[in-house]
Write a protein that holds these residues in place. Structure first.
Motif, PDB file in Angstrom:
ATOM      1  N   GLU A  33       0.132  -7.937  26.293  1.00 22.18           N
ATOM      2  CA  GLU A  33       1.564  -7.911  26.540  1.00 22.18           C
ATOM      3  C   GLU A  33       2.156  -9.277  26.220  1.00 22.18           C
ATOM      4  OE1 GLU A  33       4.543  -6.605  30.224  1.00 22.18           O
ATOM      5  OE2 GLU A  33       2.486  -7.259  30.628  1.00 22.18           O
ATOM      6  N   GLU A  34       3.406  -9.292  25.752  1.00 23.69           N
ATOM      7  CA  GLU A  34       4.093 -10.543  25.475  1.00 23.69           C
ATOM      8  C   GLU A  34       5.529 -10.431  25.964  1.00 23.69           C
ATOM      9  OE1 GLU A  34       3.970 -13.896  22.005  1.00 23.69           O
ATOM     10  OE2 GLU A  34       4.176 -11.812  21.354  1.00 23.69           O
ATOM     11  N   PHE A  35       6.047 -11.532  26.485  1.00 23.58           N
ATOM     12  CA  PHE A  35       7.426 -11.578  26.973  1.00 23.58           C
ATOM     13  C   PHE A  35       8.279 -12.408  26.010  1.00 23.58           C
ATOM     14  CE2 PHE A  35       4.833 -10.655  30.618  1.00 23.58           C
ATOM     15  CZ  PHE A  35       5.567  -9.720  31.324  1.00 23.58           C
ATOM     16  N   VAL A  36       9.427 -11.883  25.676  1.00 18.93           N
ATOM     17  CA  VAL A  36      10.372 -12.561  24.787  1.00 18.93           C
ATOM     18  C   VAL A  36      11.580 -12.972  25.613  1.00 18.93           C
ATOM     19  CG1 VAL A  36      11.836 -12.319  22.747  1.00 18.93           C
ATOM     20  CG2 VAL A  36       9.576 -11.228  22.802  1.00 18.93           C
ATOM     21  N   PHE A  37      12.043 -14.203  25.433  1.00 22.46           N
ATOM     22  CA  PHE A  37      13.160 -14.690  26.245  1.00 22.46           C
ATOM     23  C   PHE A  37      13.873 -15.822  25.512  1.00 22.46           C
ATOM     24  CE2 PHE A  37       9.338 -16.978  27.254  1.00 22.46           C
ATOM     25  CZ  PHE A  37       9.713 -18.304  27.362  1.00 22.46           C
ATOM     26  N   ALA A  38      15.053 -16.185  26.023  1.00 26.39           N
ATOM     27  CA  ALA A  38      15.800 -17.319  25.480  1.00 26.39           C
ATOM     28  C   ALA A  38      15.267 -18.583  26.137  1.00 26.39           C
ATOM     29  CB  ALA A  38      17.289 -17.160  25.760  1.00 26.39           C
ATOM     30  N   ALA A  39      14.576 -19.406  25.350  1.00 27.70           N
ATOM     31  CA  ALA A  39      13.882 -20.564  25.913  1.00 27.70           C
ATOM     32  C   ALA A  39      14.801 -21.737  26.193  1.00 27.70           C
ATOM     33  CB  ALA A  39      12.775 -21.000  24.962  1.00 27.70           C
ATOM     34  N   GLY A  40      15.962 -21.774  25.546  1.00 31.91           N
ATOM     35  CA  GLY A  40      16.873 -22.892  25.756  1.00 31.91           C
ATOM     36  C   GLY A  40      16.495 -24.138  24.998  1.00 31.91           C
ATOM     37  N   LYS A  41      15.477 -24.056  24.175  1.00 34.05           N
ATOM     38  CA  LYS A  41      15.080 -25.206  23.346  1.00 34.05           C
ATOM     39  C   LYS A  41      14.440 -24.681  22.066  1.00 34.05           C
ATOM     40  CE  LYS A  41      10.598 -25.594  25.677  1.00 34.05           C
ATOM     41  NZ  LYS A  41       9.681 -26.482  26.420  1.00 34.05           N
ATOM     42  N   GLY A  42      14.382 -25.539  21.092  1.00 39.64           N
ATOM     43  CA  GLY A  42      13.856 -25.167  19.791  1.00 39.64           C
ATOM     44  C   GLY A  42      14.838 -25.543  18.702  1.00 39.64           C
ATOM     45  N   SER A  43      14.327 -25.790  17.520  1.00 42.34           N
ATOM     46  CA  SER A  43      15.205 -26.210  16.423  1.00 42.34           C
ATOM     47  C   SER A  43      14.623 -25.771  15.087  1.00 42.34           C
ATOM     48  CB  SER A  43      15.389 -27.736  16.435  1.00 42.34           C
ATOM     49  OG  SER A  43      14.135 -28.381  16.226  1.00 42.34           O
ATOM     50  N   VAL A  44      15.481 -25.811  14.078  1.00 40.52           N
ATOM     51  CA  VAL A  44      15.101 -25.522  12.701  1.00 40.52           C
ATOM     52  C   VAL A  44      15.507 -26.728  11.870  1.00 40.52           C
ATOM     53  CG1 VAL A  44      15.622 -24.108  10.678  1.00 40.52           C
ATOM     54  CG2 VAL A  44      15.262 -23.022  12.894  1.00 40.52           C
ATOM     55  N   THR A  45      14.600 -27.214  11.045  1.00 42.40           N
ATOM     56  CA  THR A  45      14.900 -28.376  10.202  1.00 42.40           C
ATOM     57  C   THR A  45      14.956 -27.973   8.728  1.00 42.40           C
ATOM     58  OG1 THR A  45      12.545 -28.950  10.055  1.00 42.40           O
ATOM     59  CG2 THR A  45      13.829 -29.979  11.816  1.00 42.40           C
ATOM     60  N   HIS A  46      15.790 -28.672   8.007  1.00 42.94           N
ATOM     61  CA  HIS A  46      15.903 -28.470   6.563  1.00 42.94           C
ATOM     62  C   HIS A  46      14.630 -28.996   5.899  1.00 42.94           C
ATOM     63  CE1 HIS A  46      17.392 -28.550   2.472  1.00 42.94           C
ATOM     64  NE2 HIS A  46      18.529 -27.987   2.853  1.00 42.94           N
ATOM     65  N   PRO A  47      13.964 -28.174   5.066  1.00 40.00           N
ATOM     66  CA  PRO A  47      12.674 -28.610   4.507  1.00 40.00           C
ATOM     67  C   PRO A  47      12.762 -29.802   3.567  1.00 40.00           C
ATOM     68  CG  PRO A  47      13.431 -26.592   3.441  1.00 40.00           C
ATOM     69  CD  PRO A  47      14.364 -26.847   4.587  1.00 40.00           C
ATOM     70  N   LEU A  48      13.922 -30.071   2.981  1.00 39.48           N
ATOM     71  CA  LEU A  48      14.048 -31.194   2.060  1.00 39.48           C
ATOM     72  C   LEU A  48      14.590 -32.437   2.738  1.00 39.48           C
ATOM     73  CD1 LEU A  48      15.422 -29.454  -1.165  1.00 39.48           C
ATOM     74  CD2 LEU A  48      13.071 -30.085  -0.620  1.00 39.48           C
ATOM     75  N   THR A  49      15.629 -32.270   3.535  1.00 47.03           N
ATOM     76  CA  THR A  49      16.283 -33.434   4.150  1.00 47.03           C
ATOM     77  C   THR A  49      15.712 -33.783   5.511  1.00 47.03           C
ATOM     78  OG1 THR A  49      18.006 -32.104   5.233  1.00 47.03           O
ATOM     79  CG2 THR A  49      18.402 -32.787   2.952  1.00 47.03           C
ATOM     80  N   GLY A  50      15.021 -32.829   6.156  1.00 49.51           N
ATOM     81  CA  GLY A  50      14.517 -33.063   7.498  1.00 49.51           C
ATOM     82  C   GLY A  50      15.589 -32.988   8.563  1.00 49.51           C
ATOM     83  N   GLU A  51      16.796 -32.638   8.186  1.00 51.70           N
ATOM     84  CA  GLU A  51      17.921 -32.569   9.108  1.00 51.70           C
ATOM     85  C   GLU A  51      17.746 -31.384  10.064  1.00 51.70           C
ATOM     86  OE1 GLU A  51      22.771 -31.764   8.949  1.00 51.70           O
ATOM     87  OE2 GLU A  51      21.557 -31.840   7.120  1.00 51.70           O
ATOM     88  N   THR A  52      18.068 -31.593  11.330  1.00 53.88           N
ATOM     89  CA  THR A  52      18.068 -30.504  12.303  1.00 53.88           C
ATOM     90  C   THR A  52      19.325 -29.668  12.092  1.00 53.88           C
ATOM     91  OG1 THR A  52      16.831 -31.804  13.929  1.00 53.88           O
ATOM     92  CG2 THR A  52      18.078 -29.902  14.741  1.00 53.88           C
ATOM     93  N   MET A  53      19.138 -28.415  11.802  1.00 55.93           N
ATOM     94  CA  MET A  53      20.254 -27.544  11.446  1.00 55.93           C
ATOM     95  C   MET A  53      20.895 -26.931  12.690  1.00 55.93           C
ATOM     96  SD  MET A  53      19.989 -28.101   8.287  1.00 55.93           S
ATOM     97  CE  MET A  53      21.299 -27.043   7.678  1.00 55.93           C
ATOM     98  N   GLN A  54      22.213 -26.924  12.704  1.00 60.40           N
ATOM     99  CA  GLN A  54      22.952 -26.275  13.775  1.00 60.40           C
ATOM    100  C   GLN A  54      23.240 -24.822  13.397  1.00 60.40           C
ATOM    101  OE1 GLN A  54      23.548 -27.790  16.764  1.00 60.40           O
ATOM    102  NE2 GLN A  54      22.280 -29.396  15.819  1.00 60.40           N
ATOM    103  N   PRO A  55      23.173 -23.903  14.343  1.00 60.97           N
ATOM    104  CA  PRO A  55      23.438 -22.496  14.020  1.00 60.97           C
ATOM    105  C   PRO A  55      24.818 -22.320  13.397  1.00 60.97           C
ATOM    106  CG  PRO A  55      22.499 -22.686  16.223  1.00 60.97           C
ATOM    107  CD  PRO A  55      22.822 -24.085  15.766  1.00 60.97           C
ATOM    108  N   ALA A  56      24.872 -21.589  12.288  1.00 66.95           N
ATOM    109  CA  ALA A  56      26.144 -21.337  11.602  1.00 66.95           C
ATOM    110  C   ALA A  56      26.048 -20.010  10.862  1.00 66.95           C
ATOM    111  CB  ALA A  56      26.468 -22.470  10.628  1.00 66.95           C
ATOM    112  N   PRO A  57      27.127 -19.241  10.857  1.00 71.41           N
ATOM    113  CA  PRO A  57      27.103 -17.964  10.137  1.00 71.41           C
ATOM    114  C   PRO A  57      27.136 -18.187   8.632  1.00 71.41           C
ATOM    115  CG  PRO A  57      29.309 -18.400  10.931  1.00 71.41           C
ATOM    116  CD  PRO A  57      28.437 -19.506  11.473  1.00 71.41           C
TER     117      PRO A  57
END
Length: 818
Positions: free
Chosen positions: A524-548
């Motif tokens: 069994e596994e539980f899925v939840f909103a962890a309140g932390k985590g990020s995605v970085t741009h693979p070329l610039t290393g910039e932390t990306m902010q959520p955007a549509p």
């Protein structure tokens, strides 16, 4: 000073009265010259013109038939192809002649003082035009022969560094530009795998030479940015072998424009209808229909829609008198009128009956259901049939089975129980007719236990933000973002920044459990909103902010789970991709081919065959609360849905405009369930209750040679799984020789045995077989042949019944939905 240099010379704007006089002259002559007036300068030194006239209510390109003359060649010249070249500051007139007709176009030339060369504006487009940065050459992932450029020139900084700085600058010689490898190789002066791309002295060669001579600068001072690209004309009606020249214009951030026709690249989505060469010259083909010709310059593109009607005349009264049951018919008839196609006759009752059962319930009608419908003489029986079928439980199982293909996880990855719960959640959504927007919101924001909350399994199977981003955009928006993960999408506006900003919405998805351990993964596994985590741009290393991907989305700071903001944006009524994608998917299921193909690839460079119809379907779906049943009913009760598949003389060439119904091979589960119903012998599936149907199977790990032969997806295949509906030799041989099909036809408890043992006459048995397999009664010849079998079998009614039933199951009329 404006960048076109007009104000620099002070007096080059033509008087308003003079322009009016030219327009009046053009109109009187019957020739139209585009652009209507031309402004040139050192920054925009050339402009192509198009000459056209009105012919039978449409515009026809006469540019190649025209002759041109400049009143003052010292200001501007024009070549025989209609390309105007600036020479010096001033004004002149260009006279266009076609036979006895003439028209004039005003030309104003501003400053011709050379401007600083800008890499992004003047140099980089050359590599795209010459295909140097294409996927087959230096634009591929690791480049070619140690030299890599960004694919199609979407990363200017990378390309400039590769040319000027990489390999210690060995590609450029500043002291002697003509010795630069960047010039010698494409000019054929040094060995080059790509051959001669720009001979010495050519326009492209000279531009690169000047750039190197100027020190190969990255940016010119105050250089404007490319804003958009437009194409002229943006639509045309053409006939076979006619030609149409395109003009591509780039618009910049300072308000200036320039003709980039010679620097753009071109592609047609239907070359048999309208092809296009490297110079933007469209040639109409011979296949009736519509084509979208794309003109791309740097990362911008524009489209010209070309319609190729069927030759001959059709009176407008014919289209005016066609039945119109809802808005679908209006839009389809409009397209057929434009293409001079005429619709087929309505399908007979038995074909409509079988079609509706297969589309809505996923099986053919029973003998009794067919008799009841065929005997009904009421005028509204087709509409009532659709309503009745949508209310049956089988509807939910059939349509849930379709969506399981799109969402079903790999059971070897996520585990059997998680897969079962996910399938149960999907089926319950269709059983309760859950609004589609709610269905999607619950998927995107899913949380909880994979043993109790089936929708949470989506995040057990797709574990990284980039994986979830691609499936969410493709399924719910019809936007394929996979390309933008590594580079700018070659046919879209999305780049890596768009991709990783979109993926950032899933960065805070947390999981608690033992994770995956294929091929078991039973925990069994539980899925939840962890309140932390990020995605970085693979070329610039910039932390990306959520955007549509476009438009405005709710602020993620106002919610504890960024996915909630994404779900609100995706399902917003203002997000037209959402409703269009689902409307197109359902339309394709019912009509045989989507308004957009593939059904989940909606983009400007892959336009719908009938844009107004797709817009209307999406709006109606949205206005009725995203009710999938309503969408199906709207389509199934249109006059167009009930057309015959038999072509007429004026629609035999049509494959995309719905002038007739397009036949489809039955889906694997539909075919097997129909065989079971017809023969009266249910299939036995592992891990399923007795008498379960094929469409109720909850995982493709349940073995079935029949379903595998007819194209159900492999259980290891990643969703979304789009099935191939083309028939194969394996399928033909399986129906003819399958032991399972043979056992059903010859079963002691099957329909054949029961009919043979009954008091029915041979003629009545033949009629039952035809009704069960084809949903129709046999014609006189078929009846005589069928009854004749009972005479040749010397009284063996069961053998004759089995032979006839087996023979009908092996015909295209059974295997295809007509």
């Amino acid at each position: 000073m404006s960048r076109n240099g007009i104000n620099h010379v002070g007096v080059h704007l033509l008087s308003l009265a003079f322009i009016h006089a030219l327009v009046a002259n053009t109109s009187a002559a019957g020739l139209v010259v585009q652009p209507a007036s031309i402004q040139l300068s050192a920054d925009a030194p050339r402009q192509r013109i198009i000459v056209s006239t009105d012919r039978e209510g449409r515009r026809v390109d006469l540019t190649r038939d025209a002759s041109f003359a400049s009143a003052n060649p010292d200001v501007a010249t024009i070549d025989p192809g209609g390309l105007i070249h600036a020479v010096s500051a001033g004004e002149t007139m260009v006279t266009v002649s076609v036979g006895e007709e003439q028209a004039q176009v005003a030309v104003a030339v501003g400053s011709m003082e050379p401007l600083p060369i800008d890499f992004q504006r003047d140099v980089q487009p050359l590599f795209t035009r010459l295909a140097c940065n294409a996927g087959a050459c230096h634009g591929k992932q690791r480049g070619q022969n140690g030299f890599q450029l960004s694919l199609l020139g979407f990363d200017s900084d990378f390309d400039h560094a590769a040319l000027v700085k990489e390999a210690r600058g060995r590609r450029i010689s500043f002291s002697k530009p003509e010795d630069s490898l960047l010039l010698r190789k494409p000019a054929g002066l040094a060995p080059h795998g790509g051959g001669v791309r720009m001979p010495v002295g050519s326009e492209y060669y000279e531009m690169l030479h000047k750039w190197i001579e100027a020190g190969a600068p990255r940016n010119a001072p105050d250089a404007p940015q490319l804003v958009s690209v437009s194409v002229l004309p943006n639509e045309r009606i053409m006939y076979a072998d006619e030609l149409q020249q395109l003009i591509v214009t780039a618009a910049y951030s300072d308000g200036s424009t320039r003709d980039v026709t010679s620097l753009a690249t071109y592609q047609s989505n239907e070359s048999a209808t309208a092809s296009v060469d490297d110079n933007g010259l469209i040639t109409a083909g011979t296949v009736v229909g519509e084509a979208a010709v794309m003109a791309r310059y740097m990362d911008k593109f524009a489209l010209c829609r070309v319609s190729l009607p069927l030759s001959g005349d059709v009176p407008d009264e014919l289209y005016a008198q066609l039945p119109r049951r809802n808005f679908i018919d209006d839009r389809v008839w409009d397209t057929l009128q434009r293409l001079k196609l005429t619709p087929s006759e309505p399908a007979p009752d038995h074909k409509f009956l079988r079609r509706a059962y297969i589309d809505i319930l996923g099986r053919v009608p029973t003998v009794e259901e067919a008799r009841t419908f065929l005997d009904d003489t009421s005028a509204d029986k087709r509409d009532r049939l659709v309503d009745t079928l949508l209310d049956r439980p089988e509807y939910a199982e059939h349509w849930a089975n379709k969506w399981a293909d799109l969402l079903r996880p790999n059971p070897y990855r996520v585990g059997i129980k998680a897969t079962l719960n996910y399938d149960a959640w999907i089926r319950d959504s269709f059983r309760t007719n859950k609004p589609y927007d709610q269905f999607v919101r619950e998927l995107i924001t899913a949380s909880g236990s994979t043993f109790r909350d089936g929708n949470a399994t989506l995040f057990r199977d797709r574990r990284s933000p980039d994986e979830i981003a691609t499936i969410a955009s493709q399924l719910f928006l019809g936007i394929r973002l996979e390309c933008a993960k590594c580079h700018h999408h070659p046919f879209e506006v999305y780049g890596q920044e768009d991709f990783y900003s979109f993926a950032a919405y899933f960065a805070e998805v947390g999981r608690k459990g033992t994770g995956l351990s294929p091929p078991i993964s039973g925990s069994e596994e539980f899925v939840f909103a962890a309140g932390k985590g990020s995605v970085t741009h693979p070329l610039t290393g910039e932390t990306m902010q959520p955007a549509p991907l476009f438009g405005e989305a709710p602020d993620v700071s106002e919610t504890s789970d960024p996915r909630a903001a994404l779900a609100a944006w995706i399902t917003s009524p203002e997000n037209h991709y959402f409703a269009k994608t689902m409307a197109n998917r359902v339309w394709a299921d019912l009509m045989g081919v989507g308004l957009v193909e593939p059904v989940d690839d909606l983009r400007a460079t892959n336009p719908p065959t009938n844009g107004p119809l797709l817009d209307a379907l999406a709006a109606d779906f949205r206005d009725h609360g995203y009710d999938i049943k309503h969408l199906i009913r709207t389509i199934a009760t249109s006059y167009v849905y009930g057309l015959s598949s038999l072509p007429s003389e004026r629609n035999v060439v049509d494959t995309r405009n719905y002038s007739r119904h397009y036949r489809q091979r039955l889906r694997a589960e539909v075919l097997l369930d129909s065989v079971c119903q017809i023969t009266g012998v249910p299939e036995s599936f592992a891990a399923m209750p007795p008498d379960a149907s094929a469409k109720q199977i909850w995982t493709h790990r349940v073995s079935s040679l029949f379903l595998d032969a007819f194209g159900r997806p492999d259980p290891n295949q990643d969703p979304p799984c789009e099935r191939v509906s083309d028939p194969t030799v394996v399928q033909v041989l399986h129906l003819m020789n399958s032991e399972g099909v043979y056992n059903k036809v010859t079963s002691d408890s099957g329909s054949a045995a029961q009919w043979a043992a009954s008091d029915l006459t041979p003629a009545e048995i033949v009629k039952n077989i035809y009704l069960s397999v084809y949903s129709r009664l046999p014609d006189e010849e078929e009846l005589n042949i069928g009854v004749g079998l009972y005479e040749t079998e010397e009284g063996n009614r069961r053998q004759a019944t089995e032979d006839l039933l087996w023979a009908l199951l092996n015909t295209p009329e059974f295997v295809f939905k007509d």
